[in-house]
Enzyme design. Structure first.
Site, PDB file in Angstrom:
ATOM      1  N   HIS A   6       1.839   4.149  -3.025  1.00 20.11           N
ATOM      2  CA  HIS A   6       1.735   5.607  -2.842  1.00 20.11           C
ATOM      3  C   HIS A   6       3.040   6.279  -3.274  1.00 20.11           C
ATOM      4  O   HIS A   6       3.039   7.268  -4.014  1.00 20.11           O
ATOM      5  CB  HIS A   6       1.492   5.938  -1.361  1.00 20.11           C
ATOM      6  CG  HIS A   6       0.082   5.794  -0.909  1.00 20.11           C
ATOM      7  ND1 HIS A   6      -1.017   6.189  -1.659  1.00 20.11           N
ATOM      8  CD2 HIS A   6      -0.432   5.317   0.265  1.00 20.11           C
ATOM      9  CE1 HIS A   6      -2.122   5.951  -0.980  1.00 20.11           C
ATOM     10  NE2 HIS A   6      -1.804   5.424   0.185  1.00 20.11           N
ATOM     11  N   HIS A  57       0.833  -1.207   0.000  1.00 20.22           N
ATOM     12  CA  HIS A  57       0.000   0.000   0.000  1.00 20.22           C
ATOM     13  C   HIS A  57       0.870   1.260   0.000  1.00 20.22           C
ATOM     14  O   HIS A  57       0.699   2.146  -0.846  1.00 20.22           O
ATOM     15  CB  HIS A  57      -0.894  -0.020   1.244  1.00 20.22           C
ATOM     16  CG  HIS A  57      -1.830   1.133   1.360  1.00 20.22           C
ATOM     17  ND1 HIS A  57      -3.189   1.008   1.150  1.00 20.22           N
ATOM     18  CD2 HIS A  57      -1.625   2.437   1.671  1.00 20.22           C
ATOM     19  CE1 HIS A  57      -3.773   2.180   1.325  1.00 20.22           C
ATOM     20  NE2 HIS A  57      -2.835   3.075   1.651  1.00 20.22           N
ATOM     21  N   GLU A  58       1.802   1.325   0.930  1.00 21.91           N
ATOM     22  CA  GLU A  58       2.638   2.524   1.037  1.00 21.91           C
ATOM     23  C   GLU A  58       3.635   2.615  -0.110  1.00 21.91           C
ATOM     24  O   GLU A  58       3.940   3.711  -0.593  1.00 21.91           O
ATOM     25  CB  GLU A  58       3.363   2.543   2.386  1.00 21.91           C
ATOM     26  CG  GLU A  58       2.433   2.581   3.591  1.00 21.91           C
ATOM     27  CD  GLU A  58       1.475   3.757   3.566  1.00 21.91           C
ATOM     28  OE1 GLU A  58       1.813   4.816   2.998  1.00 21.91           O
ATOM     29  OE2 GLU A  58       0.356   3.612   4.106  1.00 21.91           O
TER      30      GLU A  58
END
Length: 213
Positions: free
Chosen positions: A27, A23-24
């Site tokens: 990003h 997820h990060e």
């Protein structure tokens, strides 16, 4: 906590670690591709979980069902289209969880039967399947949770990017939205009722892959 509960928590760890890390990372990758190198400079363009996992947030998601990772920083002034690009950066995280959740479901559907045919011991295949199923459910849940249009979740950035609001108005939305989010989480835990439709969504996806089970 009995031994069964402890083992069940251990099965959750791979899904949580991989889900938060991916997820990060996504990003950070989206921000980098859109012109901002802040995440790269801070060492966030990596699959090393230690760069992304917040210890307290990890403990919360493991035992309380919700949590957080270290947020990825970026500077909007480095983006070609700040409002649009902020939405794309925000969307990259939840979409990565959706992709991982669906890929995990596909593994269980198609790869698990092959493992049995390869005469791998039943206990080993069972543990693998259990871990992958947890990974699927966790990441589908992370997708639903993070697309809610409530600060500080990614969905709020996507939602607000489509509005041309004054900064003071956005600040009010962030302030009250965060309060509303925590109120919802507390009510869910107190009442035992799913206000956020995570269970419904994960159940719907599960039934797509395993109808009638």
């Amino acid at each position: 906590m009995n031994n069964f509960d402890l083992v069940s928590k251990l099965y959750l760890i791979p899904g949580i670690v991989l889900g938060l890390t991916l997820h990060e990372y996504c990003h950070a990758l989206a921000a980098f591709k859109l012109g901002d190198e802040t995440a790269k400079t801070e060492g966030r363009l990596t699959f090393n979980p230690l760069k992304h996992i917040d210890p307290l947030g990890f403990i919360f998601i493991l035992f309380a069902g919700f949590g957080w990772a270290k947020p990825v920083s970026f500077h909007p002034e480095n983006l070609s289209h700040p409002r649009r690009d902020k939405a794309l950066i925000a969307a990259a995280g939840p979409l990565s969880n959706l992709a991982l959740g669906l890929a995990s479901m596909m593994f269980i559907k198609f790869a698990t039967p092959l493992l049995y045919k390869m005469n791998i011991p039943f206990n080993i295949v069972y543990v693998i399947s259990y871990v992958i199923l947890d990974m699927a459910l966790i990441n589908l849940g992370l997708f639903v949770f993070n697309i809610l249009p409530l600060p500080p979740l990614d969905g709020s950035h996507i939602f607000l990017a489509g509005l041309n609001l004054k900064p003071e108005t956005e600040n009010k939305i962030y302030r009250y939205g965060t309060i509303i989010l925590f109120a919802i989480i507390i009510l869910e835990n107190v009442l035992g009722y799913d206000i956020i439709p995570i269970g419904k969504f994960t159940g719907w996806v599960f039934n797509l892959f395993f109808p009638g089970e």
